[in-house]
Write a protein that holds these residues in place. Structure first.
Motif, mmCIF file in Angstrom:
data_model
loop_
_atom_site.group_PDB
_atom_site.id
_atom_site.type_symbol
_atom_site.label_atom_id
_atom_site.label_comp_id
_atom_site.label_asym_id
_atom_site.label_seq_id
_atom_site.Cartn_x
_atom_site.Cartn_y
_atom_site.Cartn_z
ATOM 1 N N LYS A 127 0.841 -1.208 0.000
ATOM 2 C CA LYS A 127 0.000 0.000 0.000
ATOM 3 C C LYS A 127 0.871 1.251 0.000
ATOM 4 O O LYS A 127 0.527 2.267 -0.618
ATOM 5 C CB LYS A 127 -0.917 -0.022 1.231
ATOM 6 C CG LYS A 127 -1.884 1.157 1.282
ATOM 7 C CD LYS A 127 -2.800 1.071 2.484
ATOM 8 C CE LYS A 127 -3.775 2.251 2.503
ATOM 9 N NZ LYS A 127 -4.702 2.189 3.656
ATOM 10 N N LEU A 334 -7.410 -3.065 1.417
ATOM 11 C CA LEU A 334 -6.318 -2.134 1.694
ATOM 12 C C LEU A 334 -6.787 -0.688 1.651
ATOM 13 O O LEU A 334 -6.378 0.138 2.474
ATOM 14 C CB LEU A 334 -5.192 -2.342 0.686
ATOM 15 C CG LEU A 334 -4.276 -3.547 0.914
ATOM 16 C CD1 LEU A 334 -3.283 -3.683 -0.226
ATOM 17 C CD2 LEU A 334 -3.538 -3.414 2.238
ATOM 18 N N ALA A 342 -2.946 -0.619 8.386
ATOM 19 C CA ALA A 342 -3.026 -1.715 7.429
ATOM 20 C C ALA A 342 -2.400 -2.991 7.980
ATOM 21 O O ALA A 342 -2.961 -4.084 7.847
ATOM 22 C CB ALA A 342 -2.364 -1.327 6.107
ATOM 23 N N GLU A 421 2.786 -7.909 -1.233
ATOM 24 C CA GLU A 421 1.814 -7.977 -0.843
ATOM 25 C C GLU A 421 2.287 -8.982 -1.158
ATOM 26 O O GLU A 421 2.387 -9.413 -1.794
ATOM 27 C CB GLU A 421 0.960 -7.619 -1.482
ATOM 28 C CG GLU A 421 -0.334 -8.516 -1.407
ATOM 29 C CD GLU A 421 -0.682 -8.106 -2.155
ATOM 30 O OE1 GLU A 421 -0.561 -8.596 -2.134
ATOM 31 O OE2 GLU A 421 -0.864 -7.452 -2.657
#
Length: 425
Positions: A127, A334, A342, A421
């Motif tokens: 993110k 997200l 997060a 991720e």
């Protein structure tokens, strides 16, 4: 990839890719070792999966504050190295005749806990690196890579098992984590940290509060953990049924789960395009409904070629829908995560999902013992048909602003150094 989302996300993606290929090369290695090497019964195989998931989730909770209060890149490297050391112990002990069921369980716990921490840190880092519209494209690329690895890994792993045995695939998986750690070290896109003393960002309940404070996240969470739990609960039993009772060759077993993954690649590549044409929320709901329809088809698995074709067809339909659904789901999650939260949200999500998976896996192991593996798989498929009712409504999905977590007396603003991720998963 790098032209669309940037060099630093490209480096994160490369590290993710190598470890993901290693994971799928070793697909089913633990159940296979338990069945073929240690001669464990069906309940023991289910217990291995269940206990590993549950204890890993419990161990991962104390890691939450550490993940939140530290720069995410060193956390990713550390978790990769931990998993490398844990998995490498299996071929070493097997070489000296010391491998045991207890060691498999311990490695499952350690690698599982490290995986939860890795997931939390990688989501927050992605993110940070992929801003704005690049996030959906990045999630789609990660998802596509996952499904290509799923298609290629199991057949190659099956061939490797045929030549060298299942322990060899675990050694390859261990090496992939070492290579992933080296890849993450190459990233120079800054980092993100929640400083100590701010906003209860590392509180173990922060993730739960963030999920509870947003109606879309609540429903996505409930749907996610239940769908994942029911699918995971049936996997060890399907392994027992195919590898044990039906004596399916390992290469066919790998083929049964490798070929359908091409549908996941196709779905992931189409996900962003479908969202752009039909709307993100419509695609999310349609794909979420469709993915619940197909697993019940595993009730019709039989020995021989017919059974192989049934597994391939069911898995292909299921995985294609998952390929479309997952990038949109990951992006929505997200984007709705409150600023600076997060990592706790993803850590709570992952840990809670594994606890549910553990409970359902153990329960389904008992059900398979009382009835049969086929019956237990059928029950899981029937229950999956009801899970789309938990998906967010159209009206809820249309509300774009994510809810903030309840205020804290120590609230403050987390910082992020130089904006630049992975979903393992």
């Amino acid at each position: 990839m790098r032209a669309r989302v940037g060099n630093e996300v490209g480096r994160l993606w490369a590290a993710y890719a190598v470890s993901t290929y290693g994971t799928w090369l070793a697909f089913g290695a633990f159940p296979l070792i338990a069945v073929r090497v240690l001669h464990a019964p069906a309940f023991a195989v289910s217990l291995l999966e269940a206990a590993g998931l549950a204890v890993a989730a419990l161990v991962a909770f104390p890691l939450g504050p550490w993940v939140a209060h530290h720069a995410k890149r060193p956390v990713l490297v550390t978790m990769d190295l931990v998993r490398f050391a844990a998995l490498a112990s299996i071929p070493i002990c097997h070489l000296f005749g010391l491998l045991s069921y207890g060691q498999l369980l311990a490695v499952a716990v350690v690698s599982g806990a490290a995986g939860i921490a890795f997931t939390a840190a990688s989501g927050a880092y992605l993110k940070h690196l992929a801003a704005g519209t690049a996030l959906l494209d990045a999630n789609g690329r990660f998802e596509a890579t996952s499904w290509v690895a799923t298609a290629v890994g199991p057949p190659l792993g099956g061939a490797l098992v045929g030549l060298l045995g299942p322990v060899a695939t675990v050694a390859a998986d261990a090496l992939s984590y070492l290579l992933s750690a080296l890849g993450v070290l190459r990233i120079r896109g800054g980092d993100v940290v929640t400083p100590r003393g701010t906003a209860r960002g590392a509180d173990l309940l922060t993730g739960a509060r963030s999920i509870a404070g947003d109606p879309v996240l609540r429903r996505l969470f409930a749907n996610s953990v239940l769908v994942g739990g029911l699918i995971v609960a049936g996997m060890p039993l399907l392994s027992v049924l195919l590898l044990g009772r039906y004596r399916m060759p390992v290469w066919q077993y790998g083929l049964a789960f490798g070929v359908p993954a091409l549908g996941g690649f196709l779905g992931a590549r189409l996900s962003a395009r479908l969202a752009a044409r039909f709307g993100r929320y419509r695609v999310l709901r349609v794909a979420g409904w469709l993915r619940a329809l197909f697993p019940v088809g595993l009730a019709f698995v039989r020995p021989g070629l017919a059974g192989l074709l049934v597994v391939i067809a069911v898995e292909a339909l299921l995985i294609t829908c998952m390929g479309v659904y997952n990038p949109i789901h990951a992006t929505e999650r997200l984007q709705r995560a409150p600023t600076g939260h997060a990592a706790p949200l993803l850590g709570t999500w992952s840990a809670a999902g594994k606890i549910v998976q553990a409970g359902l896996t153990a329960l389904w192991g008992i059900l398979a013992t009382v009835t049969s593996p086929r019956t237990a798989i059928t029950v899981a498929g029937v229950l999956l048909l009801a899970t789309p009712l938990l998906l967010p409504t159209r009206a809820q999905l249309s509300a774009r602003e994510p809810a903030a977590p309840p205020p804290s007396p120590r609230a403050g603003r987390p910082t992020a150094r130089s904006v630049g991720e992975a979903r393992r998963g």
